[in-house]
Design a protein around this motif. Structure first.
Motif, mmCIF file in Angstrom:
data_model
loop_
_atom_site.group_PDB
_atom_site.id
_atom_site.type_symbol
_atom_site.label_atom_id
_atom_site.label_comp_id
_atom_site.label_asym_id
_atom_site.label_seq_id
_atom_site.Cartn_x
_atom_site.Cartn_y
_atom_site.Cartn_z
ATOM 1 N N GLN A 202 -10.072 4.645 3.660
ATOM 2 C CA GLN A 202 -9.395 5.897 3.987
ATOM 3 C C GLN A 202 -7.992 5.562 4.497
ATOM 4 N N PHE A 203 -6.984 6.103 3.808
ATOM 5 C CA PHE A 203 -5.592 5.854 4.173
ATOM 6 C C PHE A 203 -5.084 6.966 5.071
ATOM 7 N N MET A 204 -4.475 6.607 6.176
ATOM 8 C CA MET A 204 -3.808 7.580 7.021
ATOM 9 C C MET A 204 -2.472 7.937 6.363
ATOM 10 N N PRO A 205 -1.913 9.111 6.684
ATOM 11 C CA PRO A 205 -0.678 9.571 6.019
ATOM 12 C C PRO A 205 0.468 8.559 6.051
ATOM 13 N N GLN A 206 0.632 7.851 7.138
ATOM 14 C CA GLN A 206 1.723 6.875 7.233
ATOM 15 C C GLN A 206 1.558 5.788 6.177
ATOM 16 N N ALA A 207 0.336 5.294 6.010
ATOM 17 C CA ALA A 207 0.076 4.236 5.037
ATOM 18 C C ALA A 207 0.289 4.743 3.612
ATOM 19 N N VAL A 208 -0.108 5.971 3.346
ATOM 20 C CA VAL A 208 0.111 6.572 2.028
ATOM 21 C C VAL A 208 1.608 6.649 1.743
ATOM 22 N N GLY A 209 2.382 7.039 2.742
ATOM 23 C CA GLY A 209 3.828 7.131 2.564
ATOM 24 C C GLY A 209 4.458 5.792 2.231
ATOM 25 N N VAL A 210 4.027 4.746 2.906
ATOM 26 C CA VAL A 210 4.568 3.417 2.641
ATOM 27 C C VAL A 210 4.199 2.975 1.229
ATOM 28 N N ALA B 74 4.304 -2.228 -9.177
ATOM 29 C CA ALA B 74 3.796 -3.605 -9.149
ATOM 30 C C ALA B 74 3.496 -4.056 -7.722
ATOM 31 N N VAL B 75 4.347 -3.661 -6.786
ATOM 32 C CA VAL B 75 4.136 -4.012 -5.378
ATOM 33 C C VAL B 75 2.915 -3.270 -4.848
ATOM 34 N N ARG B 76 2.806 -1.997 -5.154
ATOM 35 C CA ARG B 76 1.659 -1.194 -4.710
ATOM 36 C C ARG B 76 0.353 -1.792 -5.226
ATOM 37 N N GLU B 77 0.341 -2.200 -6.492
ATOM 38 C CA GLU B 77 -0.858 -2.805 -7.079
ATOM 39 C C GLU B 77 -1.216 -4.104 -6.368
ATOM 40 N N ARG B 78 -0.207 -4.908 -6.060
ATOM 41 C CA ARG B 78 -0.460 -6.176 -5.365
ATOM 42 C C ARG B 78 -1.023 -5.922 -3.969
ATOM 43 N N VAL B 79 -0.438 -4.974 -3.236
ATOM 44 C CA VAL B 79 -0.909 -4.665 -1.882
ATOM 45 C C VAL B 79 -2.348 -4.164 -1.924
ATOM 46 N N LEU B 80 -2.661 -3.279 -2.857
ATOM 47 C CA LEU B 80 -4.026 -2.767 -2.966
ATOM 48 C C LEU B 80 -5.008 -3.879 -3.319
ATOM 49 N N HIS B 81 -4.595 -4.791 -4.183
ATOM 50 C CA HIS B 81 -5.443 -5.937 -4.524
ATOM 51 C C HIS B 81 -5.684 -6.814 -3.292
ATOM 52 N N LEU C 293 -16.822 3.306 6.670
ATOM 53 C CA LEU C 293 -15.419 3.647 6.423
ATOM 54 C C LEU C 293 -14.488 2.570 6.964
ATOM 55 N N LEU C 294 -13.484 2.268 6.186
ATOM 56 C CA LEU C 294 -12.403 1.399 6.621
ATOM 57 C C LEU C 294 -11.156 2.264 6.670
ATOM 58 N N HIS C 295 -10.652 2.512 7.862
ATOM 59 C CA HIS C 295 -9.474 3.362 8.058
ATOM 60 C C HIS C 295 -8.227 2.482 8.068
ATOM 61 N N LEU C 296 -7.345 2.691 7.126
ATOM 62 C CA LEU C 296 -6.064 2.003 7.114
ATOM 63 C C LEU C 296 -5.115 2.859 7.940
ATOM 64 N N LEU C 297 -4.925 2.461 9.193
ATOM 65 C CA LEU C 297 -4.186 3.273 10.147
ATOM 66 C C LEU C 297 -2.677 3.170 9.985
ATOM 67 N N GLU C 298 -2.210 1.975 9.735
ATOM 68 C CA GLU C 298 -0.765 1.749 9.659
ATOM 69 C C GLU C 298 -0.487 0.629 8.674
ATOM 70 N N LEU C 299 0.569 0.783 7.931
ATOM 71 C CA LEU C 299 1.005 -0.231 6.979
ATOM 72 C C LEU C 299 2.511 -0.359 7.119
ATOM 73 N N ARG C 300 2.980 -1.577 7.339
ATOM 74 C CA ARG C 300 4.419 -1.836 7.440
ATOM 75 C C ARG C 300 4.801 -2.881 6.411
ATOM 76 N N GLY C 301 5.904 -2.633 5.759
ATOM 77 C CA GLY C 301 6.403 -3.559 4.754
ATOM 78 C C GLY C 301 6.952 -4.814 5.376
ATOM 79 N N PRO C 302 7.151 -5.839 4.562
ATOM 80 C CA PRO C 302 7.665 -7.108 5.082
ATOM 81 C C PRO C 302 9.064 -7.011 5.664
ATOM 82 N N ASP C 303 9.817 -5.993 5.250
ATOM 83 C CA ASP C 303 11.188 -5.845 5.758
ATOM 84 C C ASP C 303 11.256 -5.028 7.028
ATOM 85 N N GLU C 304 10.134 -4.476 7.479
ATOM 86 C CA GLU C 304 10.112 -3.711 8.721
ATOM 87 C C GLU C 304 9.748 -4.645 9.869
ATOM 88 N N GLY C 305 10.442 -4.513 10.972
ATOM 89 C CA GLY C 305 10.179 -5.367 12.122
ATOM 90 C C GLY C 305 8.844 -5.036 12.773
#
Length: 90
Positions: free
Chosen positions: A6-14, A21-28, A72-84
Motif C-alpha cells: 500500500q503506497f501512501m500519497p507521498q510515495a505515489v507522487g515520487v 525505467a526508474v519507476r520500474e527499477r524502484v518497484l523491482h 499489509l506493507l505500507h510504503l509511508l515515504e519514498l525519497r529520491g537519491p537527490d533528496e537530502g
C-alpha cells in the motif's frame, strides 16, 4: 506470507514523477527487498507491527510499516537519491 503493498500519497507522487525505467527499477527493488525472507516473516507473530527504513540499491530511501495481522506493507515515504536525508515530506 505474501504482502499487499500500500503506497501512501507521498510515495505515489515520487514514483509518478520518475521516468518509467526508474519507476520500474524502484518497484523491482522494493519487491526484492520486501520479499518474505528479507522481512523475517518466520519470526513474526500475527498481530504485531514493525516499522523501519531502508536504502534501495538505486539510492531511494524508503520508510515503511508492516502490518502482519492484515498482510499489509505500507510504503509511508519514498525519497529520491537527490533528496537530502533531512528533507521533510507531508
Amino acid at each position: 506470507m505474501a504482502f499487499r503493498l500500500q503506497f501512501m500519497p507521498q510515495a505515489v507522487g515520487v514514483l509518478s514523477a520518475c521516468q518509467p525505467a526508474v519507476r520500474e527499477r524502484v518497484l523491482h527493488e522494493l519487491g526484492a527487498i520486501f520479499s518474505g525472507p528479507l522481512l523475517g516473516t518466520e519470526s513474526q507473530t500475527p498481530g504485531t507491527e514493525h516499522a523501519g527504513a531502508c536504502l534501495l540499491p538505486s539510492g531511494f530511501h524508503v520508510h515503511y510499516a508492516v502490518d502482519w495481522k492484515h498482510g499489509l506493507l505500507h510504503l509511508l515515504e519514498l525519497r529520491g537519491p537527490d533528496e537530502g536525508m533531512a528533507a521533510s515530506t507531508s
